[in-house]
Design a protein around this motif. Structure first.
Motif, PDB file in Angstrom:
ATOM      1  N   LEU A  16       0.887  -1.118  -0.073  1.00  0.00           N
ATOM      2  CA  LEU A  16      -0.003   0.056   0.017  1.00  0.00           C
ATOM      3  C   LEU A  16       0.762   1.218  -0.162  1.00  0.00           C
ATOM      4  O   LEU A  16       1.874   1.266   0.733  1.00  0.00           O
ATOM      5  N   ALA A  17       0.408   2.136  -0.773  1.00  0.00           N
ATOM      6  CA  ALA A  17       1.357   3.407  -0.748  1.00  0.00           C
ATOM      7  C   ALA A  17       1.053   4.217   0.730  1.00  0.00           C
ATOM      8  O   ALA A  17       1.797   4.900   1.025  1.00  0.00           O
ATOM      9  N   ASP A  18      -0.017   3.938   0.955  1.00  0.00           N
ATOM     10  CA  ASP A  18      -0.577   4.854   2.124  1.00  0.00           C
ATOM     11  C   ASP A  18      -1.277   3.939   3.236  1.00  0.00           C
ATOM     12  O   ASP A  18      -1.946   2.905   2.790  1.00  0.00           O
ATOM     13  N   ARG A  19      -1.204   4.368   4.611  1.00  0.00           N
ATOM     14  CA  ARG A  19      -2.285   3.469   5.569  1.00  0.00           C
ATOM     15  C   ARG A  19      -3.683   3.757   5.036  1.00  0.00           C
ATOM     16  O   ARG A  19      -4.285   5.023   4.989  1.00  0.00           O
ATOM     17  N   PRO A  20      -4.560   2.860   4.886  1.00  0.00           N
ATOM     18  CA  PRO A  20      -5.662   2.737   4.301  1.00  0.00           C
ATOM     19  C   PRO A  20      -6.814   3.492   5.404  1.00  0.00           C
ATOM     20  O   PRO A  20      -6.428   3.222   6.696  1.00  0.00           O
ATOM     21  N   THR A  55      -4.359   3.027  -3.102  1.00  0.00           N
ATOM     22  CA  THR A  55      -3.378   2.879  -3.853  1.00  0.00           C
ATOM     23  C   THR A  55      -2.216   2.049  -3.612  1.00  0.00           C
ATOM     24  O   THR A  55      -1.780   1.894  -2.697  1.00  0.00           O
ATOM     25  N   PHE A  56      -1.579   1.274  -4.585  1.00  0.00           N
ATOM     26  CA  PHE A  56      -0.569   0.251  -4.643  1.00  0.00           C
ATOM     27  C   PHE A  56       0.621   0.669  -5.260  1.00  0.00           C
ATOM     28  O   PHE A  56       0.522   0.834  -6.203  1.00  0.00           O
ATOM     29  N   ASN A  57       1.532   0.289  -4.621  1.00  0.00           N
ATOM     30  CA  ASN A  57       2.937   0.178  -5.302  1.00  0.00           C
ATOM     31  C   ASN A  57       3.470  -1.074  -5.316  1.00  0.00           C
ATOM     32  O   ASN A  57       3.253  -2.124  -5.018  1.00  0.00           O
ATOM     33  N   PHE A  58       4.308  -1.178  -6.720  1.00  0.00           N
ATOM     34  CA  PHE A  58       5.066  -2.320  -6.853  1.00  0.00           C
ATOM     35  C   PHE A  58       6.527  -1.960  -7.021  1.00  0.00           C
ATOM     36  O   PHE A  58       6.878  -1.232  -7.900  1.00  0.00           O
ATOM     37  N   LEU A  59       7.384  -2.694  -6.606  1.00  0.00           N
ATOM     38  CA  LEU A  59       8.946  -2.444  -6.802  1.00  0.00           C
ATOM     39  C   LEU A  59       9.514  -3.965  -6.796  1.00  0.00           C
ATOM     40  O   LEU A  59       9.521  -4.557  -5.714  1.00  0.00           O
ATOM     41  N   ASP A  60       9.977  -4.459  -7.976  1.00  0.00           N
ATOM     42  CA  ASP A  60      10.759  -5.666  -7.955  1.00  0.00           C
ATOM     43  C   ASP A  60      11.745  -5.677  -9.321  1.00  0.00           C
ATOM     44  O   ASP A  60      11.552  -4.902 -10.421  1.00  0.00           O
ATOM     45  N   ASP A  61      12.761  -6.604  -9.241  1.00  0.00           N
ATOM     46  CA  ASP A  61      13.867  -6.485 -10.148  1.00  0.00           C
ATOM     47  C   ASP A  61      13.279  -7.085 -11.520  1.00  0.00           C
ATOM     48  O   ASP A  61      13.703  -6.956 -12.643  1.00  0.00           O
ATOM     49  N   ASN A  62      12.293  -7.734 -11.490  1.00  0.00           N
ATOM     50  CA  ASN A  62      11.750  -8.380 -12.679  1.00  0.00           C
ATOM     51  C   ASN A  62      10.878  -7.628 -13.569  1.00  0.00           C
ATOM     52  O   ASN A  62      10.438  -8.028 -14.564  1.00  0.00           O
ATOM     53  N   GLY A  63      10.663  -6.474 -13.113  1.00  0.00           N
ATOM     54  CA  GLY A  63       9.813  -5.492 -13.804  1.00  0.00           C
ATOM     55  C   GLY A  63       8.378  -5.280 -13.617  1.00  0.00           C
ATOM     56  O   GLY A  63       7.760  -6.578 -13.122  1.00  0.00           O
ATOM     57  N   PHE A  64       7.444  -4.397 -13.998  1.00  0.00           N
ATOM     58  CA  PHE A  64       6.372  -3.986 -13.427  1.00  0.00           C
ATOM     59  C   PHE A  64       5.148  -4.793 -14.419  1.00  0.00           C
ATOM     60  O   PHE A  64       4.186  -5.020 -13.923  1.00  0.00           O
ATOM     61  N   LYS A  65       5.375  -4.756 -15.712  1.00  0.00           N
ATOM     62  CA  LYS A  65       4.157  -4.774 -16.531  1.00  0.00           C
ATOM     63  C   LYS A  65       3.482  -6.391 -16.428  1.00  0.00           C
ATOM     64  O   LYS A  65       2.244  -6.353 -16.443  1.00  0.00           O
ATOM     65  N   GLN A  66       4.354  -7.289 -16.394  1.00  0.00           N
ATOM     66  CA  GLN A  66       3.829  -8.709 -16.184  1.00  0.00           C
ATOM     67  C   GLN A  66       3.176  -8.769 -14.777  1.00  0.00           C
ATOM     68  O   GLN A  66       2.213  -9.549 -14.598  1.00  0.00           O
ATOM     69  N   ALA A  67       3.853  -8.189 -13.547  1.00  0.00           N
ATOM     70  CA  ALA A  67       3.375  -8.178 -12.228  1.00  0.00           C
ATOM     71  C   ALA A  67       1.954  -7.701 -12.337  1.00  0.00           C
ATOM     72  O   ALA A  67       0.998  -8.203 -11.572  1.00  0.00           O
ATOM     73  N   ASP A 102       0.854   4.156 -13.326  1.00  0.00           N
ATOM     74  CA  ASP A 102       2.238   4.863 -13.680  1.00  0.00           C
ATOM     75  C   ASP A 102       3.598   3.983 -13.570  1.00  0.00           C
ATOM     76  O   ASP A 102       3.434   3.221 -12.710  1.00  0.00           O
ATOM     77  N   ASN A 103       4.224   4.049 -14.793  1.00  0.00           N
ATOM     78  CA  ASN A 103       4.966   3.244 -14.945  1.00  0.00           C
ATOM     79  C   ASN A 103       6.432   3.875 -15.285  1.00  0.00           C
ATOM     80  O   ASN A 103       7.125   3.601 -16.454  1.00  0.00           O
ATOM     81  N   ASP A 104       6.926   5.020 -14.713  1.00  0.00           N
ATOM     82  CA  ASP A 104       7.854   5.740 -15.359  1.00  0.00           C
ATOM     83  C   ASP A 104       9.505   4.804 -15.209  1.00  0.00           C
ATOM     84  O   ASP A 104      10.347   5.289 -15.899  1.00  0.00           O
ATOM     85  N   VAL A 105       9.641   4.100 -14.234  1.00  0.00           N
ATOM     86  CA  VAL A 105      10.714   3.288 -14.207  1.00  0.00           C
ATOM     87  C   VAL A 105      10.263   1.724 -14.247  1.00  0.00           C
ATOM     88  O   VAL A 105       9.336   1.282 -13.744  1.00  0.00           O
ATOM     89  N   GLU A 106      11.048   1.042 -15.091  1.00  0.00           N
ATOM     90  CA  GLU A 106      10.722  -0.388 -15.106  1.00  0.00           C
ATOM     91  C   GLU A 106      10.523  -1.101 -14.074  1.00  0.00           C
ATOM     92  O   GLU A 106       9.520  -1.975 -14.229  1.00  0.00           O
ATOM     93  N   GLU A 107      11.334  -1.164 -13.007  1.00  0.00           N
ATOM     94  CA  GLU A 107      11.133  -2.004 -11.863  1.00  0.00           C
ATOM     95  C   GLU A 107       9.889  -1.394 -11.288  1.00  0.00           C
ATOM     96  O   GLU A 107       9.404  -1.698 -10.061  1.00  0.00           O
ATOM     97  N   TYR A 108       9.544  -0.210 -11.497  1.00  0.00           N
ATOM     98  CA  TYR A 108       8.472   0.541 -10.380  1.00  0.00           C
ATOM     99  C   TYR A 108       7.341   0.731 -11.027  1.00  0.00           C
ATOM    100  O   TYR A 108       7.143   1.067 -11.999  1.00  0.00           O
ATOM    101  N   GLY A 109       6.035   0.573 -10.214  1.00  0.00           N
ATOM    102  CA  GLY A 109       4.473   0.967 -10.642  1.00  0.00           C
ATOM    103  C   GLY A 109       4.032   1.313  -9.544  1.00  0.00           C
ATOM    104  O   GLY A 109       3.866   1.041  -8.516  1.00  0.00           O
ATOM    105  N   GLN A 110       2.794   2.071  -9.859  1.00  0.00           N
ATOM    106  CA  GLN A 110       1.655   2.500  -8.898  1.00  0.00           C
ATOM    107  C   GLN A 110       0.313   2.708  -9.566  1.00  0.00           C
ATOM    108  O   GLN A 110       0.431   3.245 -10.834  1.00  0.00           O
ATOM    109  N   PHE A 111      -0.558   2.146  -8.957  1.00  0.00           N
ATOM    110  CA  PHE A 111      -1.840   2.340  -9.603  1.00  0.00           C
ATOM    111  C   PHE A 111      -3.133   2.283  -8.387  1.00  0.00           C
ATOM    112  O   PHE A 111      -2.952   1.969  -7.306  1.00  0.00           O
ATOM    113  N   GLU A 112      -4.085   2.724  -8.823  1.00  0.00           N
ATOM    114  CA  GLU A 112      -5.298   3.080  -7.697  1.00  0.00           C
ATOM    115  C   GLU A 112      -6.280   2.054  -8.350  1.00  0.00           C
ATOM    116  O   GLU A 112      -6.636   1.891  -9.422  1.00  0.00           O
ATOM    117  N   VAL A 113      -6.960   1.453  -7.203  1.00  0.00           N
ATOM    118  CA  VAL A 113      -8.115   0.524  -7.356  1.00  0.00           C
ATOM    119  C   VAL A 113      -9.119   1.355  -6.518  1.00  0.00           C
ATOM    120  O   VAL A 113      -9.099   1.430  -5.433  1.00  0.00           O
TER     121      VAL A 113
END
Length: 229
Positions: A16-20, A55-67, A102-113
Protein backbone atom coordinates in the motif's frame (compact mmCIF):
# COMPACT_ATOMS: atom_id res chain seq x y z
CA UNK A 1 -1.28 -5.29 4.69
CA UNK A 2 -4.23 -5.90 2.37
CA UNK A 3 -5.55 -9.39 1.66
CA UNK A 4 -7.63 -10.55 -1.30
CA UNK A 5 -9.61 -13.68 -0.41
CA UNK A 6 -7.26 -14.12 2.58
CA UNK A 7 -4.15 -13.98 0.35
CA UNK A 8 -1.71 -11.15 1.09
CA UNK A 9 -1.02 -8.71 -1.76
CA UNK A 10 2.65 -9.26 -0.95
CA UNK A 11 2.30 -12.44 -3.01
CA UNK A 12 2.01 -10.14 -6.05
CA UNK A 13 4.92 -7.92 -4.88
CA UNK A 14 2.48 -5.17 -3.99
CA UNK A 15 2.26 -2.85 -1.00
CA UNK A 16 0.00 0.00 0.00
CA UNK A 17 1.18 3.51 -0.79
CA UNK A 18 -0.50 4.86 2.36
CA UNK A 19 -2.15 3.52 5.49
CA UNK A 20 -5.76 2.84 4.42
CA UNK A 21 -8.69 4.80 5.84
CA UNK A 22 -11.46 2.99 7.74
CA UNK A 23 -14.62 2.92 5.59
CA UNK A 24 -18.11 3.73 6.90
CA UNK A 25 -21.29 3.33 4.83
CA UNK A 26 -23.64 6.22 4.16
CA UNK A 27 -27.26 5.68 5.15
CA UNK A 28 -30.00 6.67 2.73
CA UNK A 29 -31.94 9.30 4.68
CA UNK A 30 -34.90 11.37 3.48
CA UNK A 31 -35.72 14.74 5.06
CA UNK A 32 -39.13 16.13 4.15
CA UNK A 33 -40.16 19.67 5.05
CA UNK A 34 -43.82 20.04 6.06
CA UNK A 35 -45.31 23.53 6.29
CA UNK A 36 -46.33 24.33 9.87
CA UNK A 37 -44.17 21.58 11.34
CA UNK A 38 -41.06 22.38 13.32
CA UNK A 39 -38.13 20.64 11.73
CA UNK A 40 -38.26 18.07 8.97
CA UNK A 41 -39.87 14.65 8.84
CA UNK A 42 -37.01 12.15 8.70
CA UNK A 43 -37.11 8.65 7.22
CA UNK A 44 -34.13 6.32 7.41
CA UNK A 45 -33.67 3.64 4.78
CA UNK A 46 -30.91 1.17 3.87
CA UNK A 47 -27.15 1.72 3.84
CA UNK A 48 -25.45 2.44 0.53
CA UNK A 49 -22.51 0.59 -1.02
CA UNK A 50 -19.08 1.87 -0.03
CA UNK A 51 -16.77 3.36 -2.64
CA UNK A 52 -13.27 2.69 -1.37
CA UNK A 53 -10.02 3.75 -3.03
CA UNK A 54 -6.61 2.25 -2.35
CA UNK A 55 -3.28 3.03 -4.02
CA UNK A 56 -0.79 0.22 -4.55
CA UNK A 57 2.96 0.28 -5.18
CA UNK A 58 5.08 -2.33 -6.94
CA UNK A 59 8.87 -2.59 -6.81
CA UNK A 60 10.67 -5.67 -8.09
CA UNK A 61 13.74 -6.43 -10.18
CA UNK A 62 11.70 -8.51 -12.61
CA UNK A 63 9.77 -5.56 -14.01
CA UNK A 64 6.31 -4.16 -13.51
CA UNK A 65 4.19 -4.93 -16.58
CA UNK A 66 3.83 -8.70 -16.21
CA UNK A 67 3.38 -8.36 -12.46
CA UNK A 68 0.62 -5.80 -13.07
CA UNK A 69 -1.20 -8.20 -15.39
CA UNK A 70 -0.99 -10.97 -12.78
CA UNK A 71 -2.18 -8.68 -10.01
CA UNK A 72 -5.18 -7.50 -12.05
CA UNK A 73 -6.39 -11.09 -12.36
CA UNK A 74 -6.27 -11.45 -8.58
CA UNK A 75 -8.17 -8.18 -8.03
CA UNK A 76 -10.95 -8.92 -10.52
CA UNK A 77 -11.43 -12.47 -9.20
CA UNK A 78 -11.45 -11.49 -5.52
CA UNK A 79 -14.64 -11.70 -3.45
CA UNK A 80 -13.30 -10.51 -0.08
CA UNK A 81 -11.11 -7.60 1.05
CA UNK A 82 -9.48 -7.73 4.47
CA UNK A 83 -6.63 -6.18 6.45
CA UNK A 84 -3.94 -7.71 8.67
CA UNK A 85 -4.54 -5.16 11.44
CA UNK A 86 -8.25 -6.10 11.67
CA UNK A 87 -8.25 -9.91 11.93
CA UNK A 88 -11.52 -11.78 11.50
CA UNK A 89 -13.21 -8.92 9.62
CA UNK A 90 -13.73 -8.66 5.86
CA UNK A 91 -15.62 -6.65 3.26
CA UNK A 92 -17.52 -8.17 0.33
CA UNK A 93 -16.26 -6.89 -3.04
CA UNK A 94 -19.09 -6.17 -5.49
CA UNK A 95 -16.99 -4.68 -8.28
CA UNK A 96 -13.85 -2.64 -8.81
CA UNK A 97 -12.12 -0.30 -11.24
CA UNK A 98 -8.34 -0.29 -11.76
CA UNK A 99 -6.88 2.97 -13.08
CA UNK A 100 -4.05 3.12 -15.59
CA UNK A 101 -0.72 2.46 -13.88
CA UNK A 102 2.16 4.91 -13.58
CA UNK A 103 5.33 3.16 -14.82
CA UNK A 104 8.07 5.76 -15.26
CA UNK A 105 10.73 3.28 -14.11
CA UNK A 106 10.76 -0.30 -15.42
CA UNK A 107 10.91 -1.93 -11.98
CA UNK A 108 8.46 0.45 -10.33
CA UNK A 109 4.72 1.01 -10.77
CA UNK A 110 1.81 2.56 -8.96
CA UNK A 111 -1.92 2.25 -9.56
CA UNK A 112 -5.22 3.00 -7.84
CA UNK A 113 -8.08 0.58 -7.31
CA UNK A 114 -11.61 1.81 -6.59
CA UNK A 115 -13.62 -0.89 -4.88
CA UNK A 116 -17.39 -1.00 -4.64
CA UNK A 117 -18.00 -2.80 -1.35
CA UNK A 118 -21.10 -4.14 0.33
CA UNK A 119 -22.08 -1.64 3.07
CA UNK A 120 -21.07 -3.87 5.97
CA UNK A 121 -17.91 -5.18 7.56
CA UNK A 122 -18.48 -8.90 8.12
CA UNK A 123 -17.12 -10.98 10.96
CA UNK A 124 -15.78 -14.45 10.21
CA UNK A 125 -18.33 -16.76 11.86
CA UNK A 126 -18.87 -20.50 12.05
CA UNK A 127 -21.99 -22.65 12.00
CA UNK A 128 -23.53 -23.47 15.39
CA UNK A 129 -25.65 -26.56 16.01
CA UNK A 130 -28.74 -25.96 18.15
CA UNK A 131 -30.65 -28.92 19.62
CA UNK A 132 -32.58 -26.99 22.30
CA UNK A 133 -33.67 -23.42 22.99
CA UNK A 134 -30.68 -21.11 23.14
CA UNK A 135 -29.83 -17.42 23.08
CA UNK A 136 -27.51 -15.77 20.56
CA UNK A 137 -25.88 -12.44 21.34
CA UNK A 138 -25.31 -10.20 18.32
CA UNK A 139 -22.44 -7.80 19.08
CA UNK A 140 -22.92 -5.77 15.88
CA UNK A 141 -25.57 -4.50 13.49
CA UNK A 142 -28.70 -6.46 12.52
CA UNK A 143 -27.53 -9.62 10.71
CA UNK A 144 -29.00 -11.85 8.01
CA UNK A 145 -28.40 -15.44 9.16
CA UNK A 146 -28.25 -18.78 7.38
CA UNK A 147 -30.33 -21.51 9.02
CA UNK A 148 -30.43 -25.20 8.11
CA UNK A 149 -33.30 -27.11 9.70
CA UNK A 150 -33.56 -30.89 9.98
CA UNK A 151 -37.24 -31.79 9.67
CA UNK A 152 -39.43 -34.88 9.41
CA UNK A 153 -42.77 -33.29 8.54
CA UNK A 154 -43.94 -29.92 9.94
CA UNK A 155 -42.48 -27.58 12.54
CA UNK A 156 -41.88 -24.00 13.58
CA UNK A 157 -38.69 -22.00 14.07
CA UNK A 158 -38.77 -19.09 16.53
CA UNK A 159 -36.21 -16.30 16.19
CA UNK A 160 -37.03 -13.79 18.89
CA UNK A 161 -40.53 -12.56 18.05
CA UNK A 162 -40.37 -13.99 14.54
CA UNK A 163 -41.91 -17.35 13.62
CA UNK A 164 -41.17 -19.38 10.49
CA UNK A 165 -43.42 -22.35 9.75
CA UNK A 166 -41.87 -25.28 7.88
CA UNK A 167 -44.32 -27.58 6.09
CA UNK A 168 -44.01 -31.02 4.52
CA UNK A 169 -40.24 -31.37 4.64
CA UNK A 170 -38.58 -34.74 5.07
CA UNK A 171 -34.89 -34.04 5.30
CA UNK A 172 -33.45 -30.53 5.40
CA UNK A 173 -34.39 -27.01 4.40
CA UNK A 174 -31.87 -24.17 4.17
CA UNK A 175 -33.11 -20.65 4.90
CA UNK A 176 -30.81 -17.89 3.68
CA UNK A 177 -31.96 -14.42 4.67
CA UNK A 178 -29.23 -12.67 2.65
CA UNK A 179 -30.44 -14.43 -0.51
CA UNK A 180 -34.13 -14.30 0.53
CA UNK A 181 -34.36 -17.94 -0.47
CA UNK A 182 -35.33 -21.32 1.01
CA UNK A 183 -33.81 -24.35 -0.68
CA UNK A 184 -31.97 -27.65 -0.33
CA UNK A 185 -28.57 -28.51 -1.78
CA UNK A 186 -28.12 -32.25 -2.29
CA UNK A 187 -25.51 -33.95 -4.46
CA UNK A 188 -24.78 -30.60 -6.10
CA UNK A 189 -28.43 -30.05 -7.04
CA UNK A 190 -30.42 -27.08 -5.71
CA UNK A 191 -34.14 -27.60 -4.97
CA UNK A 192 -36.36 -24.55 -4.44
CA UNK A 193 -38.31 -24.94 -1.19
CA UNK A 194 -39.81 -21.47 -0.76
CA UNK A 195 -43.32 -22.96 -0.90
CA UNK A 196 -42.47 -25.03 2.20
CA UNK A 197 -41.68 -21.95 4.32
CA UNK A 198 -44.31 -19.59 5.74
CA UNK A 199 -43.17 -16.32 7.33
CA UNK A 200 -40.54 -13.64 6.82
CA UNK A 201 -36.86 -14.39 6.45
CA UNK A 202 -35.45 -13.93 9.97
CA UNK A 203 -32.97 -11.31 11.11
CA UNK A 204 -30.87 -11.18 14.27
CA UNK A 205 -31.04 -7.68 15.84
CA UNK A 206 -28.28 -6.19 17.96
CA UNK A 207 -28.22 -7.83 21.37
CA UNK A 208 -29.75 -11.07 22.58
CA UNK A 209 -32.21 -13.20 20.58
CA UNK A 210 -33.76 -16.45 21.77
CA UNK A 211 -33.78 -19.27 19.20
CA UNK A 212 -36.08 -22.28 19.55
CA UNK A 213 -38.10 -24.75 17.50
CA UNK A 214 -40.89 -27.30 17.84
CA UNK A 215 -42.83 -29.94 15.93
CA UNK A 216 -40.91 -32.37 13.75
CA UNK A 217 -37.71 -30.29 13.75
CA UNK A 218 -34.83 -32.14 15.42
CA UNK A 219 -32.07 -29.54 15.20
CA UNK A 220 -30.90 -26.32 13.57
CA UNK A 221 -27.54 -25.29 12.17
CA UNK A 222 -27.11 -21.51 12.23
CA UNK A 223 -24.42 -19.26 10.81
CA UNK A 224 -25.29 -15.88 12.39
CA UNK A 225 -23.14 -13.86 9.96
CA UNK A 226 -22.38 -11.03 12.37
CA UNK A 227 -21.72 -7.72 10.64
CA UNK A 228 -20.80 -4.15 11.52
CA UNK A 229 -21.31 -0.66 10.11
Amino acid sequence: MVNLDNVSIAKYNLSLADRPPIPTPEQDVEHKEIRGRHGSLTKKYAFKDIEYKLTFNFLDDNGFKQAFRTAKLAFFNAKKLSFDDDPGIYYKIKSLVIDDADNDVEEYGQFEVTFTLDPFAYQETSTQTITAATTLNNPGYESEPYIKAYVAGNGNIYVGGQMIAITNINGTIEIDTALMNAYRVENGLITNLNSHMVGNFPVLPHGQTKISFDGAISKLEIDPRWRWI
